[in-house]
Structure formats: structure tokens, C-alpha cells
Design an enzyme around this catalytic site. Structure first.
Site, PDB file in Angstrom:
ATOM      1  N   GLU A   1     121.638  75.789  78.819  1.00 58.04           N
ATOM      2  CA  GLU A   1     122.027  76.016  79.963  1.00 58.04           C
ATOM      3  C   GLU A   1     123.038  75.224  80.409  1.00 58.04           C
ATOM      4  O   GLU A   1     123.895  75.038  81.580  1.00 58.04           O
ATOM      5  CB  GLU A   1     121.105  77.025  80.628  1.00 58.04           C
ATOM      6  CG  GLU A   1     120.517  75.602  80.894  1.00 58.04           C
ATOM      7  CD  GLU A   1     118.951  76.324  81.881  1.00 58.04           C
ATOM      8  OE1 GLU A   1     119.285  77.002  82.177  1.00 58.04           O
ATOM      9  OE2 GLU A   1     117.365  75.090  81.590  1.00 58.04           O
TER      10      GLU A   1
ATOM     11  N   ASN B   1     121.706  89.090 100.605  1.00 50.27           N
ATOM     12  CA  ASN B   1     121.081  88.497  99.399  1.00 50.27           C
ATOM     13  C   ASN B   1     120.591  89.482  99.257  1.00 50.27           C
ATOM     14  O   ASN B   1     119.069  90.342  99.457  1.00 50.27           O
ATOM     15  CB  ASN B   1     120.419  87.079  99.492  1.00 50.27           C
ATOM     16  CG  ASN B   1     119.268  86.638  98.245  1.00 50.27           C
ATOM     17  OD1 ASN B   1     117.785  86.439  98.231  1.00 50.27           O
ATOM     18  ND2 ASN B   1     119.893  86.940  97.296  1.00 50.27           N
ATOM     19  N   GLY B   2     120.820  90.095  97.813  1.00 48.25           N
ATOM     20  CA  GLY B   2     120.068  91.601  97.154  1.00 48.25           C
ATOM     21  C   GLY B   2     120.475  92.436  96.643  1.00 48.25           C
ATOM     22  O   GLY B   2     122.082  91.645  96.540  1.00 48.25           O
TER      23      GLY B   2
ATOM     24  N   CYS C   1     121.958  84.550  95.540  1.00 46.15           N
ATOM     25  CA  CYS C   1     122.244  84.247  96.976  1.00 46.15           C
ATOM     26  C   CYS C   1     121.560  83.464  97.789  1.00 46.15           C
ATOM     27  O   CYS C   1     120.199  83.712  97.633  1.00 46.15           O
ATOM     28  CB  CYS C   1     123.258  85.573  97.049  1.00 46.15           C
ATOM     29  SG  CYS C   1     124.728  86.495  96.523  1.00 46.15           S
TER      30      CYS C   1
ATOM     31  N   ARG D   1     121.057  78.486  94.453  1.00 47.78           N
ATOM     32  CA  ARG D   1     120.678  80.144  94.217  1.00 47.78           C
ATOM     33  C   ARG D   1     121.936  80.729  93.848  1.00 47.78           C
ATOM     34  O   ARG D   1     122.068  82.117  93.849  1.00 47.78           O
ATOM     35  CB  ARG D   1     120.676  81.048  95.572  1.00 47.78           C
ATOM     36  CG  ARG D   1     118.629  80.026  96.427  1.00 47.78           C
ATOM     37  CD  ARG D   1     118.302  80.569  97.307  1.00 47.78           C
ATOM     38  NE  ARG D   1     118.704  82.197  97.530  1.00 47.78           N
ATOM     39  CZ  ARG D   1     117.024  82.349  96.903  1.00 47.78           C
ATOM     40  NH1 ARG D   1     116.087  81.912  96.834  1.00 47.78           N
ATOM     41  NH2 ARG D   1     117.063  83.976  96.899  1.00 47.78           N
TER      42      ARG D   1
ATOM     43  N   LYS E   1     118.941  79.436  90.226  1.00 51.91           N
ATOM     44  CA  LYS E   1     117.837  78.800  90.254  1.00 51.91           C
ATOM     45  C   LYS E   1     116.253  80.250  90.231  1.00 51.91           C
ATOM     46  O   LYS E   1     115.862  80.240  89.899  1.00 51.91           O
ATOM     47  CB  LYS E   1     117.498  78.273  91.403  1.00 51.91           C
ATOM     48  CG  LYS E   1     116.403  77.355  91.216  1.00 51.91           C
ATOM     49  CD  LYS E   1     116.188  76.858  90.875  1.00 51.91           C
ATOM     50  CE  LYS E   1     114.534  75.918  90.341  1.00 51.91           C
ATOM     51  NZ  LYS E   1     113.895  75.697  88.682  1.00 51.91           N
TER      52      LYS E   1
ATOM     53  N   LYS F   1     117.677  74.029  77.455  1.00 51.37           N
ATOM     54  CA  LYS F   1     117.253  73.446  78.216  1.00 51.37           C
ATOM     55  C   LYS F   1     119.268  72.513  77.621  1.00 51.37           C
ATOM     56  O   LYS F   1     120.049  72.396  78.276  1.00 51.37           O
ATOM     57  CB  LYS F   1     116.869  72.389  78.115  1.00 51.37           C
ATOM     58  CG  LYS F   1     115.213  72.562  78.832  1.00 51.37           C
ATOM     59  CD  LYS F   1     115.678  72.577  80.112  1.00 51.37           C
ATOM     60  CE  LYS F   1     115.595  73.181  80.904  1.00 51.37           C
ATOM     61  NZ  LYS F   1     114.091  74.847  80.950  1.00 51.37           N
TER      62      LYS F   1
ATOM     63  N   GLU G   1     112.070  75.920  74.058  1.00 52.48           N
ATOM     64  CA  GLU G   1     112.494  75.482  75.571  1.00 52.48           C
ATOM     65  C   GLU G   1     114.055  74.331  75.465  1.00 52.48           C
ATOM     66  O   GLU G   1     114.656  74.242  76.309  1.00 52.48           O
ATOM     67  CB  GLU G   1     111.141  74.786  76.002  1.00 52.48           C
ATOM     68  CG  GLU G   1     111.399  74.189  77.604  1.00 52.48           C
ATOM     69  CD  GLU G   1     112.140  74.622  78.605  1.00 52.48           C
ATOM     70  OE1 GLU G   1     112.336  75.586  78.732  1.00 52.48           O
ATOM     71  OE2 GLU G   1     112.563  74.269  79.648  1.00 52.48           O
TER      72      GLU G   1
ATOM     73  N   TRP H   1     126.162  84.208  94.672  1.00 56.27           N
ATOM     74  CA  TRP H   1     125.977  84.365  92.982  1.00 56.27           C
ATOM     75  C   TRP H   1     126.276  86.172  92.863  1.00 56.27           C
ATOM     76  O   TRP H   1     125.446  87.081  93.307  1.00 56.27           O
ATOM     77  CB  TRP H   1     124.501  84.602  92.288  1.00 56.27           C
ATOM     78  CG  TRP H   1     124.319  84.486  91.213  1.00 56.27           C
ATOM     79  CD1 TRP H   1     124.481  83.291  90.145  1.00 56.27           C
ATOM     80  CD2 TRP H   1     123.991  85.296  90.360  1.00 56.27           C
ATOM     81  NE1 TRP H   1     124.854  83.504  88.489  1.00 56.27           N
ATOM     82  CE2 TRP H   1     124.008  84.872  88.816  1.00 56.27           C
ATOM     83  CE3 TRP H   1     123.282  86.724  90.790  1.00 56.27           C
ATOM     84  CZ2 TRP H   1     123.926  85.594  88.019  1.00 56.27           C
ATOM     85  CZ3 TRP H   1     123.006  87.412  89.349  1.00 56.27           C
ATOM     86  CH2 TRP H   1     123.457  86.612  87.983  1.00 56.27           C
TER      87      TRP H   1
ATOM     88  N   HIS I   1     113.663  81.958  55.812  1.00 61.51           N
ATOM     89  CA  HIS I   1     113.651  83.150  56.566  1.00 61.51           C
ATOM     90  C   HIS I   1     115.266  83.825  56.438  1.00 61.51           C
ATOM     91  O   HIS I   1     115.708  85.153  57.210  1.00 61.51           O
ATOM     92  CB  HIS I   1     112.340  84.157  56.687  1.00 61.51           C
ATOM     93  CG  HIS I   1     111.690  84.211  56.174  1.00 61.51           C
ATOM     94  ND1 HIS I   1     111.274  84.622  55.211  1.00 61.51           N
ATOM     95  CD2 HIS I   1     110.178  83.114  56.720  1.00 61.51           C
ATOM     96  CE1 HIS I   1     110.333  84.003  54.904  1.00 61.51           C
ATOM     97  NE2 HIS I   1     109.791  83.310  55.778  1.00 61.51           N
TER      98      HIS I   1
END
Ligand code: F6R
Length: 605
Positions: free
Chosen positions: A486, A100-101, A2, A27, A600, A483, A479, A76, A502
Site C-alpha cells: 500500500e 462526504n458520503g 472525503c 481522508r 484513511k 504494508k 500485514e 476522494w 501448494h
């Protein structure tokens, strides 16, 4: 997560808050809202969705020409679905509050307040804080907020206003970021600096437990002990252009192309080419007498840590463990004074990484953070910090922060190797020469963007991808896959090439795109075998390799990078993978900078 903004000043509260929220959308962006005070009355507008959805509803305000006081929020969701009722600001009587939290004991407080006759509209933990401030409110908002936070467990950054005090803005923080901006007759609160940078460059980084009250007479900050504290402001020197799109379609695209600059700036901050040496802030490495190093991080930063382990072990000969922060904290790790714990975090606010850092302190380990955001919680709490100079990273998918984290770990491995007598000065100076050549080589890779976007046009409809790499490029396979997942929502797996037989080899069927990362390094021959195994089962091989590689003729697509010392290939091989993910997501019409369900800065556990 947030983002929050607060404003008190010259009558442009609405403009500043909406603008700040737009810059904070990274955020969280599932709902948003503003509360403003006009003619002694609160006016609140909320909307599900992004700031542009909120802007469409601004007509619902009374039409007052100038608002002097207000707060805003972009959410968020953690507690309660993303709907209008759960959106902030939360209003309780004369009070409006943004948070926020996460408040851990909110249910207990809610029950107590319900028994006292308070009713709740939303399912959120944040509304409980608003009601609690109201409970204590007797005409002094600052005092009421102080009493309320004494009851809270968890994390919070708060901005609070009251229609009964139209010239007062209050805020506080604990384990969620909050900065105070000082303008000319204007004051700002925000979750981060870029949100308010167009309006002021004078920024106070508030400390945990700080409470701030702003009124037309000025600002007072009270510290954890309840006494007034003097928190000096910093003059922010980086430009707004760094935090804007500068003609690119998306922040992520801009940030991919900024990487040579970000790398050069980070190298420049620590390397003296003339002396052939590396200088970290004084004392960061001491005598280098660590029996063990633990690198701890999340997501892309964890991938940087995986690469860093190879370098530190090879060059400094210290055993290194790499830990996903959430798992590390879950299992009572064994640490002591001979262990150096290195939390790596772009934002410096990731809750799990911050918690891992605190565990390291509790257990007596030494700590040294690698962070991109100056003054962030992790940077402040660690015993030492090495900053990356990527500049503000806005796209949710991390790119430029990743390469700068890697270069810090590389330089760290060289310096530690020197300090511990494992490397000669001569070794360090030729390696530094190679490092200094990286920004130019990165430019060269990025100049082939057209090849990658053509490939993206051919592949954007595919459902699954496999990424293979070995040794230093195994984390790069992870990575590349992350990318793609997401930002384009395509399923992708990253695997060490040697593990293919395997299990994952069973996935290979006609046409499956397999991205093989195979620069000419010590594991090249083994990667060639993997490529043949994929080809013989009908997979479509996209090879990332050195220019002129003979394998080019044997694969479906070739993405070239210029030759570089075998231990530095990740800086180049990651670039085509970032571009591939970017162009596929863009072609699919995905929201590249703000992918669904992500944010983010992950300030929740
Ligand atoms: C992926 C990404 C995330 C972050 C992770 C850690 O592109 O950006 O996986 O790397 O959330 O964030 P920081 O580095 O801020 O701790």
C-alpha cells in the site's frame, strides 16, 4: 471518505478552512476546494490534487482581507473523475455545499430536477444535493437543508452556506462523521476532531440525523424527530502534538515509533498490575456466556482479528469466526442471541464494518466494538465499546492502531478465560507480566531501525516480495505484505508457510526476497523447513527471529526481536515489517502518508 470543514466567526475562515483541510487530507486528496462569502457574494476556488495545489490558486479570490463564513472540502472520488468540475464545493444559485458520503438515489433526484429545468455541471451525487437545497430554498437555509435531506438515501455529512445568509452555517450528518466545535465567537464543523483542534477543544459529537444551524446568536441542534436537542460538548484532553509530526519526516514513521507508548497507554487503561486483573467498562462481558464470537473488520483491522482468534480460542475456549466485513454482510450470516459480534475498526467509520454491526443487531446478536476514535459511529452504535488508546492515527497505513487492537483482543481473551473459568488467576497474572514487558521490548526492536533502513536501501528496486509465517505470525505475514503494497506499490504476497508447497513455491527464483517470520514458538521447526526450501531454490531469505537464533548464519538478512512468550510474538515481529515497508517507500520517493488511491477512513462501501 472525503473531509469537510465549515467556519463561521471572526474573519479567519480561509486560514481555518485550509488548515483544517490539511489535517483532513488523510481522508482523500484527489481534489479540493473552498467557498467563502464576502460582501454578500460567494467566492469559490477549486483545484485538482492536494491542499498545497489549492493554496497555489488562492490568489483567484478577490483579495478580501477577512472572510467570516466559509466551507471547504478534500475529495476522494466516488462518483465522477477527480477533476475541477467534480471537486467540491458545489454551487447551486446562492448555495454552496460540501458533502462526504454517497447519495444512493441521486440519479432519480437528478432526473426530477432536470425536468424542473435545473442544469448540472458535474457527474457527482453531491451536486444533486446542492441543487436540491436550492430547489427548496426560500431564504431559510436550515429549513431548505432539512427538506432536502428528507429526500436522500445513503450517507452524508454536509456543510452548507448561502450568499443570501452571510451569517449562517448549517450542517447535518447520517452515517458519515461530523463534529461541531465551539470557540469564542467562532463555530466550526469538521469531519473529525484534529481538523479543528488548534482552534477549540470544546467539541460536540453530532448524532446521526442531527441538523445544526449556527449564527452569531449561537447554535441550535435539531434531532431526528425535528425537535431541538441539547448535545453536550466534550473537552478534548489529548494534545495537538499527538496529531502532529513532532520532527519525524512522516506521520507513519512517527506512529511506528509511538507504538510502545500507545501499547502502554492501552494496557494501562484496562490492567491493574497490583490486582493482576483486567477491568473493561462495566458489563462488557456479562457472564461471558457466548456460544460463538465473530470478529469482523477490514484491512489491517482484519489482520488484528485473525491474530485475536488464536488467543480467544486458546484462552477462553469459545469458537471464533473471523470475517472480512464486506463479505460477511454479503451473505446473510447466521447469528443469534448467543453470538457476540466484535467489530474492530480504528476509525470507527468504515462503512462495511458499520453495516456488519447493524446486521448483527438486526439478527439479535450481542455486540462489542473495538475502536480507536471516541464517539465514532461504530463506537456509538455497538452495545459496548472497548477503546484503544493509540491516539489519532494520521498516516493512511495503520500501525499503532494495529498493535493496540491486538492488545485489546489479548486482554479480552484473558478476561473471558477468567470469567468462563478456563484460566486460573495465576495464569492471568504471569501472562499480564509478559504483556507489561512488551512496550520495553518494542523499544528494543525499534532501536534496530538502522539495520532495516540499510536493508531497504538494498531492496527498494525489487518488484516482488513473499512473506511467510505460521500460526500467530501468518496474519503478520499478511500485514507485512499489505504494508509494503500500500505504501511502496511493490507487489507482495503473504502466505501461511504450510501452504507454500501448494502453489507459491513456484514463484521462488534467484534473488526473490522472502520475509520469513520465525520466532522460536511452537511452529518454529516448521518455519525452518520453509526457510530451507526457499534457500535451496535461490530465494533471498530475510528472517525475523529471536536474538541469537542459530538460523541467523544461514539466511541472507536477519532482523532480530527480543525473546518473548511464544503467544505474544506478533507485537514484536510486526515492527521490522512496518519499518521495512516505510523505508522502502521513502527510498522510492513515494507519498508515504497519502498513498495513491487510498484514504484513511473508508466510509464508502
Ligand atoms: C491498512 C489500513 C486499512 C484499514 C482498513 C480498516 O494499513 O489502514 O486496511 O485497516 O481500511 O480501517 P478501520 O480500522 O478504520 O476500520
Amino acid at each position: 471518505m472525503c473531509g469537510i470543514v465549515g467556519y463561521l466567526g471572526k474573519g479567519r475562515a480561509l486560514e481555518v478552512i485550509l488548515d483544517g483541510l490539511r489535517r483532513l487530507e488523510y481522508r482523500g486528496y484527489d481534489s479540493a476546494g473552498v467557498a467563502l462569502v464576502a460582501s454578500g457574494k460567494l467566492q469559490v476556488v477549486k483545484s485538482v490534487g492536494k491542499i498545497r495545489d489549492l493554496e497555489r490558486r488562492i490568489w483567484a479570490l478577490s483579495g478580501e482581507e477577512a472572510y467570516h463564513l466559509g466551507i471547504g472540502h478534500t475529495r476522494w472520488a466516488t462518483h465522477g473523475r477527480p477533476n475541477e468540475t467534480n471537486a467540491h464545493p458545489h454551487v447551486a444559485g446562492p448555495i454552496a455545499l460540501v458533502h462526504n458520503g454517497i447519495i444512493e438515489n441521486y440519479l432519480e433526484i437528478r432526473k426530477e430536477l432536470e425536468l424542473a429545468g435545473y442544469t448540472f455541471q458535474s457527474d457527482t451525487d453531491s451536486e444533486v444535493v446542492a441543487q436540491l437545497v436550492r430547489f427548496y430554498y426560500q431564504g431559510d437555509l436550515f429549513q431548505a437543508m432539512g427538506k432536502a435531506i428528507d429526500r436522500l438515501e445513503g450517507s452524508y455529512a454536509l456543510a452548507v452556506i448561502s450568499e443570501e445568509e452571510p451569517q449562517v452555517l448549517v450542517g447535518t450528518r447520517k452515517d458519515s462523521p461530523l463534529v461541531l466545535g465551539l470557540g469564542e465567537g467562532e463555530y466550526f464543523l469538521a469531519s473529525d476532531v484534529p481538523a479543528i483542534l488548534p482552534y477549540t477543544r470544546r467539541i460536540v459529537l453530532l448524532e446521526n440525523w442531527d441538523r445544526v444551524v449556527v449564527n452569531p446568536q449561537g447554535v441550535v441542534v435539531v434531532g431526528a424527530d425535528g425537535k431541538k436537542v441539547d448535545r453536550p460538548f466534550q473537552e478534548i484532553t489529548w494534545s495537538m502534538a499527538l496529531a502532529e509530526k513532532a520532527g519525524y519526516k512522516h506521520f507513519m514513521q512517527k506512529e511506528i515509533f509511538e507504538q510502545p507508548r500507545a501499547l502502554a497507554d492501552t494496557i494501562g487503561a484496562y490492567v491493574s498490575p497490583a490486582k493482576g486483573d483486567i477491568f473493561f467498562p462495566e458489563g462488557e462481558l456479562g457472564e461471558g456466556v457466548f456460544s460463538r464470537i465473530v470478529l469482523v473488520a477490514c484491512g489491517t483491522s482484519w489482520h488484528a482479528a485473525l491474530v485475536g482468534r488464536f488467543w480467544i480460542e486458546a484462552q477462553a475456549r469459545v469458537p471464533v469466526d473471523v470475517e472480512v466485513a464486506s463479505e460477511f454482510r454479503a451473505r446473510n450470516p447466521i447469528l443469534d442471541g448467543g453470538t457476540l459480534v466484535i467489530p474492530i475498526s480504528q476509525s470507527g467509520e468504515t462503512a462495511d464494518t458499520l453495516a456488519a454491526l447493524r446486521i448483527a443487531h438486526e439478527k439479535g446478536a450481542r455486540t462489542l466494538a473495538v475502536c480507536n476514535v471516541v464517539g465514532s459511529s461504530i463506537a456509538r452504535e455497538a452495545q459496548g465499546v472497548i477503546y484503544s488508546y493509540a491516539g489519532p492515527e494520521i498516516g493512511v497505513a495503520s500501525t499503532k492502531a494495529f498493535v493496540t487492537q491486538m492488545v485489546i483482543l489479548y486482554l479480552f481473551s484473558l478476561k473471558l478465560g477468567l470469567v468462563r473459568g478456563m484460566l486460573e488467576r495465576g495464569d492471568v497474572s504471569w501472562r499480564l507480566k509478559e504483556v507489561l514487558s512488551l512496550p520495553r521490548k518494542m523499544e528494543e526492536v525499534l532501536s534496530h531501525e538502522e539495520d532495516v533502513s540499510t536493508l531497504a536501501r538494498e531492496l527498494y528496486h525489487v518488484q516482488d516480495f513473499l512473506y511467510l509465517g505460521r500460526w500467530l505470525n501468518y496474519p503478520i505475514a499478511l500485514e507485512g505484505a499489505l504494508k509494503l503494497k500500500e505504501i511502496s506499490y511493490i507487489h507482495a504476497e503473504g502466505y501461511p508457510g504450510g501452504e507454500m508447497k501448494h502453489g507459491p513455491i513456484a514463484l521462488i527464483e534467484e534473488g526473490l526476497p522472502v520475509v520469513a517470520i520465525a520466532p522460536r514458538d511452537v511452529v518454529y521447526e516448521k518455519m525452518v523447513s520453509n526457510v530451507e526450501e526457499v534457500r535451496s531454490r535461490g530465494g533471498q531469505v530475510i528472517l525475523v527471529g529471536f536474538s541469537g537464533d542459530p538460523l541467523e548464519q544461514r539466511v541472507d538478512r536477519f532482523l532480530e526481536v527480543p525473546p518473548v512468550d511464544g503467544t505474544l510474538t506478533p507485537f514484536l515481529t510486526v515492527l521490522p515489517l512496518q519499518l521495512l515497508a516505510y523505508y522502502i517507500a521513502d527510498k522510492k520517493g513515494c507519498d508515504v502518508d497519502q498513498p495513491r488511491n487510498l484514504a484513511k477512513s473508508v466510509t464508502v462501501e
